[in-house]
Scaffold this motif. Structure first.
Motif, PDB file in Angstrom:
ATOM      1  N   THR A  74       1.008  -1.215   0.010  1.00  0.00           N
ATOM      2  CA  THR A  74      -0.439  -0.025   0.112  1.00  0.00           C
ATOM      3  C   THR A  74       0.943   1.185   0.459  1.00  0.00           C
ATOM      4  O   THR A  74       0.663   2.460  -0.277  1.00  0.00           O
ATOM      5  CB  THR A  74      -1.008  -0.147   1.148  1.00  0.00           C
ATOM      6  N   ALA A  75       2.095   1.049  -0.192  1.00  0.00           N
ATOM      7  CA  ALA A  75       3.301   2.002   0.380  1.00  0.00           C
ATOM      8  C   ALA A  75       3.031   2.599  -1.057  1.00  0.00           C
ATOM      9  O   ALA A  75       2.824   2.199  -2.392  1.00  0.00           O
ATOM     10  CB  ALA A  75       4.201   1.678   0.779  1.00  0.00           C
ATOM     11  N   GLY A  76       4.099   4.414  -1.147  1.00  0.00           N
ATOM     12  CA  GLY A  76       3.889   4.830  -2.851  1.00  0.00           C
ATOM     13  C   GLY A  76       5.493   4.968  -2.413  1.00  0.00           C
ATOM     14  O   GLY A  76       6.320   4.356  -2.350  1.00  0.00           O
ATOM     15  N   GLY A  77       5.697   6.030  -3.527  1.00  0.00           N
ATOM     16  CA  GLY A  77       7.448   6.058  -3.804  1.00  0.00           C
ATOM     17  C   GLY A  77       7.806   5.495  -5.627  1.00  0.00           C
ATOM     18  O   GLY A  77       6.895   4.746  -5.512  1.00  0.00           O
ATOM     19  N   ILE A  78       8.863   5.509  -5.486  1.00  0.00           N
ATOM     20  CA  ILE A  78      10.009   4.734  -6.127  1.00  0.00           C
ATOM     21  C   ILE A  78       9.760   3.766  -5.482  1.00  0.00           C
ATOM     22  O   ILE A  78      10.326   2.856  -6.811  1.00  0.00           O
ATOM     23  CB  ILE A  78      10.743   5.476  -6.729  1.00  0.00           C
TER      24      ILE A  78
END
Length: 452
Positions: free
Chosen positions: A316-320
């Motif tokens: 569920t995390a974002g970022g690269i």
């Protein structure tokens, strides 16, 4: 849609992912436009509803209105449903795209992928969906029980209200959404470990990703006689996550230790807890127990870096994503040492994985920089404030220095685009690159331009 057009569409599943999330945002916008969703007289504006629905589906947490006072109970329920749909959708679709990519590979590549990730070949579609659902509900339930007991016994909330608060914040935490039912987020609980630690645990668990949790479960189920071997993906994700949490905690605690507006007002245990919490949240949850508008410039810059890196893949995390960051770290390390191969944990990283990681990072930087330049031109904010908002939106974090609601409509639309791009861009880009793999039957003459 004609037969050939339908076949072309199905050959690009990333299009289905994008349209599915766009449809969820559209439905959420319509529901939030209903007068029933607003706590006050009248209904929400189209932009307010659209921004909130996008932030919820993309599990970001940026808001242009105060969630607990602006939205009614029905509106909060809509937001909670959108968060759950967005979180489940991301984990499920990312895992299914990994399965699809593995089945499109050649035999040797499929065997290598199965050996190194132990989660790309997850079995059939049904097992993936059931696994993601069970994994999600288990962690959310455990967190909800812990929070409910604390709200009920520690803050004299009624049992019904405590259950509602516990469920809402457990779902928001596990899905890394960052929506809170207090106007100041969680700042009132800055020194309460019984609130901060369960929420931080849920954020970390959701951010690790379904493939990592699945493999950890498999490893724990093995008997002591069988050798437990971690896949390269598990090693990269866990080691990088732990390292970033430790470094982030030390960094935030050190830079804010004497700031009277943040950690300086707390005792030593409170400072350590708040420092750890602020190191977890940029991984892309969006809760805060300190006022980011009062933080030191160095702390904000470090937080921007943590937000951009993000969490684990198929979570569920974002970022690269941490795997992308670590792969490039090892690529730089290999180049500095003059080695032709990129190695990590006694494994050689595939050249295509290195190129894909570089592509994701450079395109992500281009998106953030482009949006930042435009936002600087149409707002009166400082470069630091604008960059913080842009990275927070693209990395689907939800942290803010408190300026989101004051941005002009055009700037808020840009943030909506960044949230959508940041949530789906890396997933669809990597899957598209993997599915487009082809070999040429010839090579061009080698050339070496001057570097540096």
């Amino acid at each position: 849609m004609s037969g050939p057009a339908r076949r072309r569409f199905l050959r690009h599943p990333a299009q289905i992912v994008v349209l599915g999330f766009a449809a969820a945002i559209a439905v959420g916008t319509v529901l939030l436009l209903l007068p029933l969703s607003r706590s006050g007289p009248g209904g929400a504006s189209v932009l307010e509803s659209f921004f909130t629905a996008t932030s919820a589906v993309c599990v970001t947490g940026l808001v242009v209105v105060d969630t607990p006072t602006y939205w009614s109970g029905f509106g909060e329920a809509v937001i909670l449903g959108l968060i759950q749909v967005g979180g489940l959708g991301i984990m499920t679709l990312a895992s299914l795209l990994g399965l699809l990519v593995s089945r499109r590979m050649g035999l040797q590549a499929r065997l290598t992928a199965a050996a190194e990730t132990k989660a790309v070949g997850l079995g059939d579609v049904r097992s993936v969906i059931k696994g993601v659902l069970a994994f999600t509900l288990l962690f959310e339930a455990v967190t909800a029980v812990a929070l409910t007991l604390r709200f009920w016994l520690g803050y004299d909330e009624s049992l019904g209200r405590a259950v509602y608060l516990g469920v809402f914040h457990s779902v928001s935490a596990f899905n890394n959404a960052g929506f809170a039912l207090w106007s100041d987020s969680l700042t009132r609980f800055v020194a309460d470990p019984w609130i901060c630690l369960p929420i931080a645990g849920a954020v970390i668990s959701g951010g690790l990703g379904f493939p990592v949790i699945l493999e950890i479960r498999r490893q724990l189920r093995r008997t002591s006689q069988r050798r437990r071997t971690w896949s390269l993906h598990l090693k990269l994700t866990v080691v990088a996550t732990v390292a970033l949490l430790v470094l982030g905690t030390v960094f935030v605690t050190a830079t804010e230790w004497n700031n009277p507006a943040t950690l300086g007002a707390l005792d030593t245990p409170g400072r350590l807890l708040a420092g750890f919490f602020q190191a977890v949240m940029p991984r892309t949850a969006g809760f805060n127990t300190l006022d980011y508008g009062q933080m030191e410039d160095g702390t904000l810059l470090g937080t921007i870096i943590l937000m951009f890196i993000g969490g684990g893949s198929a979570g569920t995390a974002g970022g690269i994503k941490v795997t992308t960051f670590v792969i490039l770290f090892f690529a730089v390390f290999a180049e500095v040492r003059g080695e032709s191969n990129v190695d990590a944990f006694d494994r050689r990283i595939d050249d295509r994985a290195v190129r894909q990681a570089l592509t994701v990072v450079l395109l992500s930087i281009a998106a953030v920089v482009s949006a930042t330049v435009v936002l600087i031109e149409i707002t009166a904010l400082s470069t630091e404030q604008v960059l913080f908002e842009a990275v927070s939106a693209f990395a689907t974090v939800g942290l803010s220095t408190g300026v989101t609601a004051d941005l002009p409509g055009a700037a808020q639309v840009i943030l909506v685009g960044l949230m959508f791009l940041g949530r789906l861009g890396p997933i669809t880009l990597v899957s598209a690159l993997a599915l487009r793999e082809r070999k040429r039957l010839y090579e061009l003459p080698e050339g070496r331009p001057i570097i540096g």
